[in-house]
Write a protein that holds these residues in place. Structure first.
Motif, PDB file in Angstrom:
ATOM      1  N   UNK A 102       0.869  -1.176   0.000  1.00  0.00           N
ATOM      2  CA  UNK A 102       0.000   0.000   0.000  1.00  0.00           C
ATOM      3  C   UNK A 102       0.905   1.225   0.000  1.00  0.00           C
ATOM      4  N   UNK A 103       0.702   2.080  -0.981  1.00  0.00           N
ATOM      5  CA  UNK A 103       1.527   3.272  -1.130  1.00  0.00           C
ATOM      6  C   UNK A 103       0.727   4.499  -0.710  1.00  0.00           C
ATOM      7  N   UNK A 104       1.406   5.445  -0.154  1.00  0.00           N
ATOM      8  CA  UNK A 104       0.797   6.700   0.261  1.00  0.00           C
ATOM      9  C   UNK A 104       1.871   7.773   0.248  1.00  0.00           C
ATOM     10  N   UNK A 105       1.579   8.852   0.909  1.00  0.00           N
ATOM     11  CA  UNK A 105       2.543   9.946   0.983  1.00  0.00           C
ATOM     12  C   UNK A 105       3.642   9.567   1.977  1.00  0.00           C
ATOM     13  N   UNK A 106       4.914   9.646   1.562  1.00  0.00           N
ATOM     14  CA  UNK A 106       5.990   9.346   2.517  1.00  0.00           C
ATOM     15  C   UNK A 106       6.055  10.427   3.597  1.00  0.00           C
ATOM     16  N   UNK A 107       6.616  10.104   4.750  1.00  0.00           N
ATOM     17  CA  UNK A 107       6.743  11.119   5.790  1.00  0.00           C
ATOM     18  C   UNK A 107       7.604  12.294   5.296  1.00  0.00           C
ATOM     19  N   UNK A 154      14.259   2.366  21.484  1.00  0.00           N
ATOM     20  CA  UNK A 154      14.181   1.898  20.113  1.00  0.00           C
ATOM     21  C   UNK A 154      13.263   2.803  19.331  1.00  0.00           C
ATOM     22  N   UNK A 155      12.778   2.282  18.222  1.00  0.00           N
ATOM     23  CA  UNK A 155      11.868   3.074  17.408  1.00  0.00           C
ATOM     24  C   UNK A 155      10.864   2.161  16.737  1.00  0.00           C
ATOM     25  N   UNK A 156       9.788   2.761  16.300  1.00  0.00           N
ATOM     26  CA  UNK A 156       8.732   2.019  15.628  1.00  0.00           C
ATOM     27  C   UNK A 156       8.472   2.589  14.244  1.00  0.00           C
ATOM     28  N   UNK A 157       7.872   1.762  13.416  1.00  0.00           N
ATOM     29  CA  UNK A 157       7.491   2.167  12.066  1.00  0.00           C
ATOM     30  C   UNK A 157       6.052   1.715  11.851  1.00  0.00           C
ATOM     31  N   UNK A 158       5.222   2.619  11.346  1.00  0.00           N
ATOM     32  CA  UNK A 158       3.845   2.298  10.976  1.00  0.00           C
ATOM     33  C   UNK A 158       3.748   2.451   9.465  1.00  0.00           C
ATOM     34  N   UNK A 159       3.219   1.422   8.814  1.00  0.00           N
ATOM     35  CA  UNK A 159       3.093   1.429   7.363  1.00  0.00           C
ATOM     36  C   UNK A 159       1.683   1.829   6.962  1.00  0.00           C
ATOM     37  N   UNK A 160       1.538   2.292   5.740  1.00  0.00           N
ATOM     38  CA  UNK A 160       0.226   2.734   5.254  1.00  0.00           C
ATOM     39  C   UNK A 160      -0.808   1.615   5.251  1.00  0.00           C
TER      40      UNK A 160
END
Length: 154
Positions: free
Chosen positions: A64-69, A118-124
C-alpha cells in the motif's frame, strides 16, 4: 511492507544517515542489525513485526503506497563525543523518516517511558515494525558475551 523486504530496506536507510558508518545483518536473540557509527560505537537492533490487520503472510503481498513522511532534520547524535540510546533512537528514527519510502506512514522514537529504547514504524497498510535496542558497545569493545547490555553512553 513485509519482513523480507523491510530488513534490506532498513539496512539501506540507516546506512544512508550521515553519522552511520556501516549496517550489517545480525542474528542474536532476535533478527536484526548491527549499526556502527562513524566514531566506531556500535548498537545492536532487534527487529520484529506485526502484520497489517487481516493480512496473512501465506498470501501474496499487496503493498500500500501513500505519501511518505516529510523529511526532518537529523537531531544531534553525540554528546561529549559519545552516543546515548536516547540520542540514537531519535537519530535512527529520523533516518527512516528521511528515506522517502511511500509505504511508510511514520517512523518514531519510542517514548522515554519505554523499558527498552528503540523506534517504531507504521506502514500505510497498518503493519508495524518494532526496532528495539538490544546492546551497545564503545569503539573497539564489541558485544561480548552479554546480550542486552545498554550503556548510558557508548
Amino acid at each position: 511492507m513485509r519482513p523480507e523486504r523491510f530488513r534490506p530496506f532498513i539496512a539501506e536507510a540507516l546506512a544512508a544517515a550521515p553519522e552511520v558508518q556501516t549496517v550489517e545483518p545480525w542474528d542474536g536473540r532476535s533478527t536484526g542489525l548491527r549499526v556502527t557509527f562513524r566514531t566506531g560505537a556500535e548498537l545492536w537492533l532487534g527487529v520484529s513485526f506485526a502484520a497489517a490487520p487481516g493480512e496473512k503472510y501465506e498470501n501474496p503481498e499487496q503493498p500500500v503506497h501513500g505519501k511518505p513522511p516529510a523529511e526532518v532534520p537529523y537531531p544531534d547524535l553525540y554528546e561529549d563525543g559519545k552516543v546515548s540510546p536516547d540520542r540514537a533512537k531519535r537519530y535512527l528514527a529520523a533516518a527512516l523518516t528521511n528515506a522517502g519510502c511511500d509505504e511508510i506512514e511514520r517512523a518514531y522514537p519510542y517514548p522515554d517511558t519505554n523499558k527498552h529504547p528503540g523506534m517504531g514504524v507504521v506502514f500505510h497498510n497498518g503493519a508495524k515494525a518494532f526496532c528495539l535496542f538490544e546492546a551497545t558497545a564503545r569503539p573497539g569493545q564489541g558485544m561480548g558475551s552479554r546480550n542486552a547490555e545498554l550503556q548510558g553512553a557508548f
